[in-house]
Design a protein around this motif. Structure first.
Motif, PDB file in Angstrom:
ATOM      1  N   VAL A  17       0.856  -1.177   0.000  1.00  0.00           N
ATOM      2  CA  VAL A  17       0.000   0.000   0.000  1.00  0.00           C
ATOM      3  C   VAL A  17       0.896   1.231   0.000  1.00  0.00           C
ATOM      4  N   CYS A  18       0.776   2.045  -1.051  1.00  0.00           N
ATOM      5  CA  CYS A  18       1.588   3.256  -1.186  1.00  0.00           C
ATOM      6  C   CYS A  18       0.690   4.465  -0.986  1.00  0.00           C
ATOM      7  N   PHE A  19       1.091   5.360  -0.090  1.00  0.00           N
ATOM      8  CA  PHE A  19       0.285   6.538   0.194  1.00  0.00           C
ATOM      9  C   PHE A  19       1.178   7.667   0.677  1.00  0.00           C
ATOM     10  N   GLY A  20       0.603   8.858   0.755  1.00  0.00           N
ATOM     11  CA  GLY A  20       1.326  10.029   1.225  1.00  0.00           C
ATOM     12  C   GLY A  20       0.467  10.804   2.204  1.00  0.00           C
ATOM     13  N   HIS A  21       0.277  12.073   1.917  1.00  0.00           N
ATOM     14  CA  HIS A  21      -0.590  13.012   2.626  1.00  0.00           C
ATOM     15  C   HIS A  21      -0.002  13.504   3.944  1.00  0.00           C
ATOM     16  N   SER A  22       0.509  12.652   4.774  1.00  0.00           N
ATOM     17  CA  SER A  22       1.005  13.083   6.085  1.00  0.00           C
ATOM     18  C   SER A  22       2.407  13.682   6.018  1.00  0.00           C
ATOM     19  N   HIS A  23       3.133  13.432   4.927  1.00  0.00           N
ATOM     20  CA  HIS A  23       4.522  13.876   4.757  1.00  0.00           C
ATOM     21  C   HIS A  23       5.463  13.181   5.736  1.00  0.00           C
ATOM     22  N   VAL A  24       5.003  12.121   6.394  1.00  0.00           N
ATOM     23  CA  VAL A  24       5.819  11.386   7.355  1.00  0.00           C
ATOM     24  C   VAL A  24       6.279  10.081   6.704  1.00  0.00           C
ATOM     25  N   ALA A  25       7.573   9.974   6.460  1.00  0.00           N
ATOM     26  CA  ALA A  25       8.131   8.793   5.807  1.00  0.00           C
ATOM     27  C   ALA A  25       8.134   7.596   6.745  1.00  0.00           C
ATOM     28  N   GLY A  26       7.845   6.424   6.176  1.00  0.00           N
ATOM     29  CA  GLY A  26       7.917   5.219   6.971  1.00  0.00           C
ATOM     30  C   GLY A  26       7.419   4.009   6.213  1.00  0.00           C
ATOM     31  N   ALA A  27       7.767   2.851   6.709  1.00  0.00           N
ATOM     32  CA  ALA A  27       7.301   1.578   6.156  1.00  0.00           C
ATOM     33  C   ALA A  27       6.999   0.662   7.331  1.00  0.00           C
ATOM     34  N   GLU A  28       5.873  -0.030   7.237  1.00  0.00           N
ATOM     35  CA  GLU A  28       5.520  -0.988   8.282  1.00  0.00           C
ATOM     36  C   GLU A  28       4.622  -2.059   7.709  1.00  0.00           C
ATOM     37  N   LYS A  29       4.757  -3.244   8.281  1.00  0.00           N
ATOM     38  CA  LYS A  29       3.913  -4.364   7.899  1.00  0.00           C
ATOM     39  C   LYS A  29       2.791  -4.485   8.920  1.00  0.00           C
ATOM     40  N   ILE A  30       1.567  -4.528   8.409  1.00  0.00           N
ATOM     41  CA  ILE A  30       0.397  -4.744   9.251  1.00  0.00           C
ATOM     42  C   ILE A  30      -0.314  -5.960   8.683  1.00  0.00           C
ATOM     43  N   ASP A  31      -0.442  -7.003   9.493  1.00  0.00           N
ATOM     44  CA  ASP A  31      -0.957  -8.286   9.022  1.00  0.00           C
ATOM     45  C   ASP A  31      -0.107  -8.724   7.829  1.00  0.00           C
ATOM     46  N   GLN A  32      -0.709  -8.929   6.673  1.00  0.00           N
ATOM     47  CA  GLN A  32       0.055  -9.374   5.499  1.00  0.00           C
ATOM     48  C   GLN A  32       0.200  -8.280   4.444  1.00  0.00           C
ATOM     49  N   GLN A  33       0.134  -7.028   4.883  1.00  0.00           N
ATOM     50  CA  GLN A  33       0.278  -5.916   3.948  1.00  0.00           C
ATOM     51  C   GLN A  33       1.433  -5.021   4.376  1.00  0.00           C
ATOM     52  N   LEU A  34       2.162  -4.528   3.374  1.00  0.00           N
ATOM     53  CA  LEU A  34       3.266  -3.599   3.601  1.00  0.00           C
ATOM     54  C   LEU A  34       2.785  -2.197   3.250  1.00  0.00           C
ATOM     55  N   PHE A  35       2.813  -1.292   4.216  1.00  0.00           N
ATOM     56  CA  PHE A  35       2.408   0.094   4.024  1.00  0.00           C
ATOM     57  C   PHE A  35       3.656   0.953   3.870  1.00  0.00           C
ATOM     58  N   ILE A  36       3.689   1.750   2.794  1.00  0.00           N
ATOM     59  CA  ILE A  36       4.849   2.607   2.536  1.00  0.00           C
ATOM     60  C   ILE A  36       4.384   4.033   2.300  1.00  0.00           C
ATOM     61  N   ASN A  37       4.882   4.944   3.120  1.00  0.00           N
ATOM     62  CA  ASN A  37       4.714   6.371   2.888  1.00  0.00           C
ATOM     63  C   ASN A  37       6.113   6.897   2.611  1.00  0.00           C
ATOM     64  N   PRO A  38       6.369   7.371   1.382  1.00  0.00           N
ATOM     65  CA  PRO A  38       7.725   7.809   1.051  1.00  0.00           C
ATOM     66  C   PRO A  38       8.128   9.130   1.683  1.00  0.00           C
ATOM     67  N   GLY A  39       7.197   9.775   2.379  1.00  0.00           N
ATOM     68  CA  GLY A  39       7.473  11.094   2.934  1.00  0.00           C
ATOM     69  C   GLY A  39       7.215  12.149   1.882  1.00  0.00           C
ATOM     70  N   SER A  40       7.905  13.242   1.967  1.00  0.00           N
ATOM     71  CA  SER A  40       7.738  14.341   1.013  1.00  0.00           C
ATOM     72  C   SER A  40       9.106  14.790   0.529  1.00  0.00           C
ATOM     73  N   ILE A  41       9.216  15.023  -0.785  1.00  0.00           N
ATOM     74  CA  ILE A  41      10.479  15.546  -1.310  1.00  0.00           C
ATOM     75  C   ILE A  41      10.512  17.079  -1.239  1.00  0.00           C
ATOM     76  N   ARG A  42       9.460  17.683  -0.686  1.00  0.00           N
ATOM     77  CA  ARG A  42       9.441  19.133  -0.525  1.00  0.00           C
ATOM     78  C   ARG A  42       9.336  19.570   0.936  1.00  0.00           C
ATOM     79  N   MET A  43       8.369  19.021   1.671  1.00  0.00           N
ATOM     80  CA  MET A  43       8.098  19.476   3.044  1.00  0.00           C
ATOM     81  C   MET A  43       7.950  18.292   3.993  1.00  0.00           C
ATOM     82  N   PRO A  44       9.061  17.672   4.385  1.00  0.00           N
ATOM     83  CA  PRO A  44       8.959  16.503   5.269  1.00  0.00           C
ATOM     84  C   PRO A  44       8.480  16.890   6.670  1.00  0.00           C
ATOM     85  N   ARG A  45       7.887  15.912   7.336  1.00  0.00           N
ATOM     86  CA  ARG A  45       7.484  16.100   8.736  1.00  0.00           C
ATOM     87  C   ARG A  45       8.152  15.020   9.576  1.00  0.00           C
ATOM     88  N   ASN A  46       8.462  15.362  10.804  1.00  0.00           N
ATOM     89  CA  ASN A  46       9.039  14.464  11.817  1.00  0.00           C
ATOM     90  C   ASN A  46      10.504  14.115  11.583  1.00  0.00           C
TER      91      ASN A  46
END
Length: 169
Positions: A102-131
């Motif tokens: 699952v690839c998503f953004g919106h929060s500008h917070v980069a991270g990857a985590e596995k929940i059950d059998q799905q991998l969630f990836i938020n690449p962060g932001s190449i302009r305005m990162p958070r955290n």
């Protein structure tokens, strides 16, 4: 080896999107929304793209499903699933479409985590990162579902060492 470059929340940047495309040769490029560019712009050429809350052109789809090798990717911006609160609604949708990644953004917070059998990836932001200070994008690579890596890069193309993530699905 399969690889997918994932970018999000570029908010009008153009040179950076072109540099990322020149720097890498993946199976696919994905942009998770808030490019604030025209869907047919040269900078978004070659990207599988979705619209974010700052993309107003109706040509942008809300989401896309992409099969890459043995993995099914679900791509969305995240604002329609309240990802700033939690990933529950997004996880339900990803399960409905039988996505592995699952690839998503919106929060500008980069991270990857596995929940059950799905991998969630938020690449962060190449302009305005958070955290964190790094302006990031991600590359997911795999040969099999048992050996998946997510590597985060800054806009200079340098690996952000403390964010590398390995898992199996």
């Amino acid at each position: 080896m399969n690889s997918v470059v994932i970018v999000s929340d570029s908010h009008g940047l153009t040179n950076e999107l072109l540099e990322i495309k020149e720097r890498h040769d993946p199976t696919y490029f994905i942009h998770c929304g808030d490019s604030e560019l025209h869907p047919d712009s040269k900078e978004l050429g070659g990207y599988i793209k979705v619209g974010g809350n700052c993309d107003f052109d109706p040509q942008f789809p809300d989401d896309q499903i992409v099969q890459v090798g043995d993995l099914t990717f679900y791509v969305t911006h995240g604002h329609l699933y309240n990802v700033k609160m939690n990933l529950m609604k997004l996880a339900y949708r990803a399960e409905e479409v039988q996505a592995n990644v699952v690839c998503f953004g919106h929060s500008h917070v980069a991270g990857a985590e596995k929940i059950d059998q799905q991998l969630f990836i938020n690449p962060g932001s190449i302009r305005m990162p958070r955290n964190r200070p790094d302006k990031t994008y991600a590359i997911v690579t795999w040969n099999t579902k048992e050996d998946i890596s997510v590597t985060f890069y800054n806009t200079n193309g340098e690996v952000v060492e403390d964010m590398t993530y390995h898992t199996e699905l």
